[in-house]
Design a protein around this motif. Structure first.
Motif, PDB file in Angstrom:
ATOM      1  N   GLU A  57       1.804  12.068  -9.452  1.00  0.00           N
ATOM      2  CA  GLU A  57       1.164  13.381  -9.278  1.00  0.00           C
ATOM      3  C   GLU A  57       2.201  14.497  -9.233  1.00  0.00           C
ATOM      4  O   GLU A  57       2.006  15.555  -9.839  1.00  0.00           O
TER       5      GLU A  57
ATOM      6  N   GLN B 130       0.843  -1.210   0.000  1.00  0.00           N
ATOM      7  CA  GLN B 130       0.000   0.000   0.000  1.00  0.00           C
ATOM      8  C   GLN B 130       0.874   1.254   0.000  1.00  0.00           C
ATOM      9  O   GLN B 130       0.601   2.209  -0.728  1.00  0.00           O
ATOM     10  N   LEU B 131       1.904   1.243   0.786  1.00  0.00           N
ATOM     11  CA  LEU B 131       2.822   2.387   0.852  1.00  0.00           C
ATOM     12  C   LEU B 131       3.528   2.574  -0.480  1.00  0.00           C
ATOM     13  O   LEU B 131       3.677   3.708  -0.953  1.00  0.00           O
ATOM     14  N   GLU B 132       3.934   1.492  -1.139  1.00  0.00           N
ATOM     15  CA  GLU B 132       4.585   1.589  -2.449  1.00  0.00           C
ATOM     16  C   GLU B 132       3.613   2.136  -3.499  1.00  0.00           C
ATOM     17  O   GLU B 132       3.986   2.967  -4.328  1.00  0.00           O
ATOM     18  N   ARG B 133       2.331   1.631  -3.469  1.00  0.00           N
ATOM     19  CA  ARG B 133       1.332   2.154  -4.411  1.00  0.00           C
ATOM     20  C   ARG B 133       1.086   3.638  -4.167  1.00  0.00           C
ATOM     21  O   ARG B 133       1.039   4.444  -5.109  1.00  0.00           O
ATOM     22  N   THR B 134       0.937   4.007  -2.922  1.00  0.00           N
ATOM     23  CA  THR B 134       0.711   5.414  -2.579  1.00  0.00           C
ATOM     24  C   THR B 134       1.914   6.256  -2.995  1.00  0.00           C
ATOM     25  O   THR B 134       1.760   7.360  -3.535  1.00  0.00           O
ATOM     26  N   SER B 135       3.091   5.730  -2.759  1.00  0.00           N
ATOM     27  CA  SER B 135       4.317   6.443  -3.141  1.00  0.00           C
ATOM     28  C   SER B 135       4.387   6.602  -4.653  1.00  0.00           C
ATOM     29  O   SER B 135       4.733   7.676  -5.165  1.00  0.00           O
TER      30      SER B 135
ATOM     31  N   ASP C 238       1.797   6.605  -6.750  1.00  0.00           N
ATOM     32  CA  ASP C 238       0.760   7.586  -7.121  1.00  0.00           C
ATOM     33  C   ASP C 238       1.240   9.007  -6.821  1.00  0.00           C
ATOM     34  O   ASP C 238       1.061   9.913  -7.643  1.00  0.00           O
ATOM     35  N   PHE C 239       1.842   9.211  -5.673  1.00  0.00           N
ATOM     36  CA  PHE C 239       2.352  10.521  -5.292  1.00  0.00           C
ATOM     37  C   PHE C 239       3.447  10.970  -6.269  1.00  0.00           C
ATOM     38  O   PHE C 239       3.471  12.123  -6.701  1.00  0.00           O
ATOM     39  N   ARG C 240       4.318  10.025  -6.621  1.00  0.00           N
ATOM     40  CA  ARG C 240       5.394  10.344  -7.563  1.00  0.00           C
ATOM     41  C   ARG C 240       4.809  10.764  -8.912  1.00  0.00           C
ATOM     42  O   ARG C 240       5.254  11.726  -9.530  1.00  0.00           O
TER      43      ARG C 240
END
Length: 152
Positions: free
Chosen positions: A45, A34-39, A41-43
């Motif tokens: 964006e 989840q943290l990798e996916r969020t990271s 996605d953030f990258r």
């Protein structure tokens, strides 16, 4: 150290601990994913925002360059118009000065003529102008030693 309950079998307790450890590993793995996916996605964006910001900066720079070029063009046109106006003003002043010099020369001639007339001894002989002359020629006129001035 914690004591085990008396009725609990140590093998069963180890098995329960292994199950708990497995669940903790699963949770940790899901949290990392989840943290990798969020990271990621953030990258994405941040990359998109940076690209948008770069494009806006480029558009702003182009707009500023166009505005500067437009201002320079207006300044050149205004400078040319002022230069042409100055040339026209100088030409007009030169013509006015030449006209004034001609007028002054004419006034000067008229002034000399008026001074000569003022210094001369003139009178009216009927409807004509008579002048007293200093030469030995015969005089005419009813008022004494005057000669009639020739008509133009």
């Amino acid at each position: 150290m914690t004591r085990l309950p008396a009725d609990l079998d140590p093998r069963e307790f180890a098995l329960q601990l292994a199950v708990v450890a497995g669940r903790l590993d699963e949770r940790s793995t899901r949290a990392v994913e989840q943290l990798e996916r969020t990271s990621a996605d953030f990258r994405r964006e941040v990359t998109s925002a940076a690209n948008t910001l770069g494009a806006e900066r480029t558009r702003a720079a182009v707009a500023q360059a166009v505005a500067v070029e437009s201002r320079m063009r207006v300044l050149w046109i205004a400078s040319a118009a002022l230069l042409i106006g100055a040339v026209v003003a100088v030409a007009g002043a030169t013509l006015a000065l030449a006209s004034a010099k001609r007028e002054l020369a004419s006034i000067s001639r008229d002034q000399r003529l008026l001074q000569a007339i003022n210094a001369a001894d003139l009178t009216l002989c009927g409807d004509r102008v008579c002048a007293r002359v200093e030469t030995g020629e015969p005089y005419a006129g009813a008022d004494g030693p005057y000669r009639t001035v020739a008509r133009r």
